[in-house]
Scaffold this motif. Structure first.
Motif, short mmCIF file in Angstrom:
data_model
loop_
_atom_site.label_atom_id
_atom_site.label_comp_id
_atom_site.label_asym_id
_atom_site.label_seq_id
_atom_site.Cartn_x
_atom_site.Cartn_y
_atom_site.Cartn_z
N PRO A 161 -9.27 5.11 6.20
CA PRO A 161 -8.44 3.90 6.12
C PRO A 161 -6.98 4.24 5.82
N VAL A 162 -6.11 3.29 6.10
CA VAL A 162 -4.70 3.45 5.80
C VAL A 162 -4.48 3.12 4.33
N TYR A 163 -3.99 4.10 3.60
CA TYR A 163 -3.73 3.88 2.19
C TYR A 163 -2.24 3.65 1.96
N PHE A 164 -1.97 2.80 1.00
CA PHE A 164 -0.58 2.50 0.67
C PHE A 164 -0.23 3.08 -0.69
N ALA A 165 1.05 3.08 -0.98
CA ALA A 165 1.55 3.62 -2.24
C ALA A 165 2.64 2.68 -2.76
N TYR A 194 4.51 8.55 8.44
CA TYR A 194 3.42 7.64 8.10
C TYR A 194 2.44 7.58 9.26
N ASN A 245 5.86 -1.92 -1.60
CA ASN A 245 4.53 -1.53 -1.16
C ASN A 245 4.67 -0.76 0.16
N PRO A 251 3.59 2.45 2.97
CA PRO A 251 2.48 3.31 3.37
C PRO A 251 2.71 4.72 2.83
N ALA A 252 1.64 5.50 2.77
CA ALA A 252 1.81 6.92 2.42
C ALA A 252 2.79 7.51 3.43
N SER A 290 -1.05 8.86 -0.64
CA SER A 290 -1.87 7.66 -0.74
C SER A 290 -2.17 7.34 -2.20
N GLY A 291 -1.92 6.11 -2.59
CA GLY A 291 -2.23 5.67 -3.94
C GLY A 291 -1.23 6.13 -4.99
#
Length: 203
Positions: A19-23, A58, A104, A106-107, A152-153
């Motif tokens: 999945p696409v993780y955000f940071a 990204y 917010n 994306p990585a 990510s995260g």
């Protein structure tokens, strides 16, 4: 359900999609005065500082067409949520002293820069005319043009500190009506401290 037939070859394929993780990127604005500044030489409270964040590296499945969600917390502790649109992978926003914004993202890889100011007191002047600028990324000194990795995260905190420079002025003393005597003049500041003694000599 999967049916396995006797004496027949059955192929089962399992597909996992990462999945696409955000940071989260938090940018804070701090304004301070130079230690030598007097009460008449303090940073304006309504100066606005402009920032640009450029993102890269990204995932190809990331859709940035809807913009980046930004939660602003202002110096009076009020909050506001906005959407910042991107132009060529650049997002731009503004902060005043004491404000901060949570982005917010994306990585990705990112660079961040303070690109100017808007001021009613110093209209038309540049940021460098009145402030020195430094910043930290997670407590480490930031470098101009530096690229930072936002996994990510992850949560990065960037603090921009602008120090209001000591401003100098010109004071002209003219002596008239004295033909032979020299004049001695004292200059005092608003704190009633003597800062200069000037003698005008008649030659």
């Amino acid at each position: 359900p999967v049916t396995i037939t006797t004496n027949a070859a059955t192929e089962l394929t399992c597909k996992n999609i990462f999945p696409v993780y955000f940071a989260n990127l938090t940018v804070k604005k701090v304004v301070e005065n130079s230690p030598g500044n007097g009460t008449n030489d303090t940073a304006p409270t309504d100066d606005i500082f402009n920032f640009t964040v450029t993102i890269s590296n990204y995932g190809p499945n990331v859709d940035l067409n809807k913009g980046i969600t930004a939660v602003y917390t202002y110096s009076d502790n009020t909050k506001e949520t906005k959407v910042i649109n991107l132009t060529h992978d650049k997002l731009q926003f503004k902060l005043k002293a004491g404000d901060y914004v949570n982005l917010n993202l994306p990585a990705c890889s990112y660079t961040i820069a303070e690109t100017g100011m808007e001021s009613t007191v110093h209209s038309g002047d540049t940021l460098a005319d009145h402030y020195t600028t430094s910043y930290t990324v997670n407590g480490n000194v930031g470098t101009d043009g530096g690229t930072y990795q936002l996994a990510s995260g992850a949560n990065h905190t960037v603090i921009f500190t602008n120090t209001y420079k000591q401003h100098m002025a010109t004071l002209t003393i003219r002596q008239s009506g004295m033909r032979t005597e020299s004049g001695i003049y004292q200059v005092w500041n608003s704190a009633n401290v003597l800062i200069a003694t000037v003698m005008i000599v008649i030659i």
